[in-house]
Write a protein that holds these residues in place. Sequence first.
Motif, PDB file in Angstrom:
ATOM      1  N   ARG A   1       0.822  -1.210   0.000  1.00  0.00           N
ATOM      2  CA  ARG A   1       0.000   0.000   0.000  1.00  0.00           C
ATOM      3  C   ARG A   1       0.858   1.264   0.000  1.00  0.00           C
ATOM      4  O   ARG A   1       0.540   2.245  -0.670  1.00  0.00           O
TER       5      ARG A   1
ATOM      6  N   GLN B   1       1.196   4.170  -2.882  1.00  0.00           N
ATOM      7  CA  GLN B   1       1.036   5.573  -2.516  1.00  0.00           C
ATOM      8  C   GLN B   1       2.195   6.407  -3.061  1.00  0.00           C
ATOM      9  O   GLN B   1       2.002   7.520  -3.555  1.00  0.00           O
TER      10      GLN B   1
ATOM     11  N   SER C   1       1.953   6.811  -6.907  1.00  0.00           N
ATOM     12  CA  SER C   1       0.949   7.781  -7.333  1.00  0.00           C
ATOM     13  C   SER C   1       1.517   9.197  -7.377  1.00  0.00           C
ATOM     14  O   SER C   1       1.012  10.052  -8.110  1.00  0.00           O
TER      15      SER C   1
ATOM     16  N   HIS D   1      -5.384   5.173  -8.756  1.00  0.00           N
ATOM     17  CA  HIS D   1      -5.507   5.670  -7.377  1.00  0.00           C
ATOM     18  C   HIS D   1      -5.384   7.184  -7.330  1.00  0.00           C
ATOM     19  O   HIS D   1      -6.116   7.868  -6.582  1.00  0.00           O
TER      20      HIS D   1
ATOM     21  N   ASN E   1      -8.726   8.701  -8.624  1.00  0.00           N
ATOM     22  CA  ASN E   1      -9.891   8.492  -7.761  1.00  0.00           C
ATOM     23  C   ASN E   1      -9.751   9.172  -6.401  1.00  0.00           C
ATOM     24  O   ASN E   1     -10.699   9.800  -5.908  1.00  0.00           O
ATOM     25  N   ASN E   2      -8.576   9.019  -5.782  1.00  0.00           N
ATOM     26  CA  ASN E   2      -8.407   9.479  -4.398  1.00  0.00           C
ATOM     27  C   ASN E   2      -7.408  10.619  -4.246  1.00  0.00           C
ATOM     28  O   ASN E   2      -7.278  11.177  -3.145  1.00  0.00           O
ATOM     29  N   GLY E   3      -6.674  10.928  -5.302  1.00  0.00           N
ATOM     30  CA  GLY E   3      -5.658  11.959  -5.200  1.00  0.00           C
ATOM     31  C   GLY E   3      -4.291  11.361  -4.920  1.00  0.00           C
ATOM     32  O   GLY E   3      -4.150  10.307  -4.275  1.00  0.00           O
TER      33      GLY E   3
ATOM     34  N   SER F   1      -2.503   9.965  -1.318  1.00  0.00           N
ATOM     35  CA  SER F   1      -3.555   9.750  -0.325  1.00  0.00           C
ATOM     36  C   SER F   1      -3.380   8.389   0.328  1.00  0.00           C
ATOM     37  O   SER F   1      -2.838   7.442  -0.273  1.00  0.00           O
TER      38      SER F   1
ATOM     39  N   ILE G   1      -4.062   4.787   1.639  1.00  0.00           N
ATOM     40  CA  ILE G   1      -4.852   3.653   1.151  1.00  0.00           C
ATOM     41  C   ILE G   1      -5.270   2.818   2.357  1.00  0.00           C
ATOM     42  O   ILE G   1      -4.418   2.246   3.043  1.00  0.00           O
TER      43      ILE G   1
END
Length: 1021
Positions: free
Chosen positions: A316, A320, A323, A352, A355-357, A360, A362
């Motif tokens: 995860r 991150q 991204s 990712h 969708n979430n920035g 961000s 996870i």
Amino acid sequence: MTGQDSKFQKCSFYDHLHDCGPSTKPKSFDVVSIDQLESNVQLGLDYVSEFDLIVSRCGVSNVEVTDIREICAKHRYKFGIYYKLSRCCQHPNCINRCTSSKHASLNLARYVSTKYRCKFPIKGNICMVCRGQEEKVMRSTNSDSGGLSPMEEEAVEETLTNFKERPTDLYNFRNIKNPHFNNDELNKSFSDLSTTTSQQSVGHVWEEELSGSQKANVNEIRYQINPSLNPIMYQVKNSPFTTSKRQQNMLKQSLLSILRESTSFFAKAYCPGHSKELLDLCEVPTFLRKEHDTFSNDDKILQSIKEIYGNSTDSRLKLQLLSIVVKKTYAPTDIKSAFNCNDYMITQAIQHGLNNGSCSIIPRQHFHRTRVSFNRIKHFMDFLFDHDFVQDVAYGTTKIRTLNEAFTIPLVVKKCINSHIVYAYDEYCQQIPFERLSKNSLYRVLNECKMSQRTSLAGLDDYTADGPESFDALENLVSSLPVTKSKQQRIITQLHNAKRYLKIGFSLNLSLQSSISSHCVDFAPSDSNSKSDFYINCNHHHSHHCESCENLVTTLSQITELIRTSNNSKKEEWQYDCTASINKIYEWQKHLVRHFAQSKSKNDILKNLKPDAAFWLRDWSMKVLPIEYREKSSNWFGKRGMSQEVDIFSVTSGRTTSDNQQIPLKYVYLTMLDQSSKDIHTVGAVADQVLKQFHIDAPQVKNILRKDNATCYADGAQIYLTKYICQQNGFQLKRIDFNEAGKGKDQCDRESACTKTHRDYYVSSGHNVTTALEMKQAAKSNGGVKDTKVAVVNIEDNKKTLKLVKLKDSTQYHSYEFVNNNVRAWRQYATGSGHLLKLPLFEQLEFKSGLTVISPFPPIFSQGTRLNSVKQSSQQRKRSSKKSSVLFCSDSHCVSTFVDIKELEQHLKTNQHGYFQDNADLQSLPIIEKAKIYFIGHLKGGSNIANSTPHSTTSSSTSSVTKKSRPNSIWIAQGWAQQKRSLRVSLSIQQTKFLDQLYERGEESKKSLPSCSSRFNANRN
């Protein structure tokens, strides 16, 4: 010089080729202008004009494009659609002329023609050496800047001049060097595409399929942007989320490549030399950019991210960090080499970030695995058997093994492939709604539940067999019609969709009450006269229509109109074949509706079956031919078959499952005869013998509800005789329902299949089966057919007596209900109030069976064969009295075992059965074992009382979109699904004489005679 020859002098190639004339394939004597040529001819995945094909293939170098005005039929088809390509390489500089060549693409043909100033044939062959050299040069040319060389500018100017001089907007391959920046063509393509898109985007989730010209416009835009992009080869009609993972990846890669190239193309067009700054201004994501930045070792933040990424073991955290990196304009190859990751991780990081920035957190996901409930498996099995996806046969068995034993089951026929079944079940569950099993589990269940698959159901269900064959006949007919290939392909595609819909989707859309007239079962078989006894008043309006049903009608109407307007010599033959095929297709659709209506009677009877009632299903097996062990071929012919009737009674056992569903109990009786005519007397005599034994085995039963379909059972006199025999044996016959032809006798066919397998094993072990007694011995061999009783009888003609009493006007009905001294009849089950018939007195009937029992029914049912159990449940170990138990209870749900016959008889008298505990034993089984249990239960007839997928009573459409109704639909008339009785017309004297003359001529000449259908019809009229 004749007038015909002077006509061909108008051809523009007459002065150069001197061979103008008519065409032999296809036959044509016309001289057409270039305006009459087709503008779009499909060659593989490309579309070109017929004029361009002729110009590039004619081989005439000294003819100008503007001079070509008219073309004769010979040159049109010789250089056009029916052009015969050479097998050698057509490249002008090829030395070897290799024969192992492949077709050149349209882009490559254009490039070679313009580069070498020659006419390279469209779709001409080119060897691998020449292809590799030219494609390498093309790629290097396309990767350069957008500026044109002087040579290319000259070619473009010459091309534009030719376009202005020519009478049509056709493409010239002689003088084109680089058509990438043809602004007129590009604007025209965008205009056509935008118009098409705006027209299709109104009121539809799925736009209509692009036509050939529209697809050519889209591919032309793609070619203008970058010729190396793959063209559009097909269109996906379903939602991308419902397609496979491979299909989704292909769609994403294709669309992203086009978006990436178009973004770079238009950025350079708006800001030449500053395209990157424009993309940064618009905040275009990295995956939509063609140019990327390079990694810099001086970037301390990037080095820190790489260090943390390399030392981390948390997936995860890695996602991150990625991204953050993918947000920059770095190339994916540089990211993979620097962070040691793959394309999947980069894609997940991009998703990712969207969708979430970026960067961000996870959250950790927790997965809880639970056991699959029986209801979900049972729901799928009920859907599989209740919606006509399985066809029963009277021959062929297989073995299926569970954890405890191996069962011999009939090898039923699966009508559809697994993917079609899963797709239909998914659509059905979305309409209910119901939480189904996963697709992987459904495929595993279908693979483990053994079923055969056949290409034809001829002999099993003639309606279902004739329907697909009629679609194939129409497809062959359309292929021979004198229309364009694109139109042929469009109609054939529509036929395929209609055939698939009738085979899978139509039965799922049927409901008792629907706003679509083609799906409303109450509306289809009902009389249109409101005063009729078979009229149903639909309390709703049929204001919608089904697009799939309308597509069927439209396609068949198009084929009929094309044949009507044709001038071919085979027009009459085509009309006859088309009419016959269309009638069979509509009869197939009506057959499905009648089966839906009539099968409801069985579901209602079994659902509401009382403890003192029994459901009776009977049928004659196929004739059993005498067979000997290692029989000579000369002894095979001229045999007379032996008869076998199967009688099955289903009663309630008084037990229920954990979800309060009744567990049925089945009694199977096999009656065998040496010689039988299967007439009314024989059917009555066998029924009398079976009912006597059933009264002994089930004394609590007082009422009988019968269902069958054979002709020997459906006569009015036979119905009255059955009522009389039931009363003589202490039963009350409540009602009789006849199945739709080819449907409903599933249990009888399954028992016949198991009996046939035992008979084949018996003969293979060195025995003969030539009499009814030997048939019984074969049925008892290897443990016998499970849960059956077998008897052998004989009917003596000198002892039988029968005086028939018929019910008037009883041959047109399919359902009867006995009320006091009268009987109420329906054409279809529960269609209207029914017609009341008066029942004659029993004193008018005289019946003596004349039946002699040669071998009676045994006192207990056959136990069948079981393998040694691999794993016994706790309930089994508790009930087993000894480890060497060999006998089993006749109750299919009882797990008790016994050492000798006395212990078994005592167990049957006390009626103390031991059953599986659903929660303790069955819930702990794997999903495949649960599916096998329910699959075997359906084949044994143990899952019919509690039907979890009942017939729908409200409108539901799984594969159709409803709109306002159309007035020209054939389903407007009430009663459209009623069965029409065909009138039997005998041959006239003239027709008989004509056929006799044909026979005599054939005997004299010993040759086959030509078709004389026209003369035969003339004599008939």
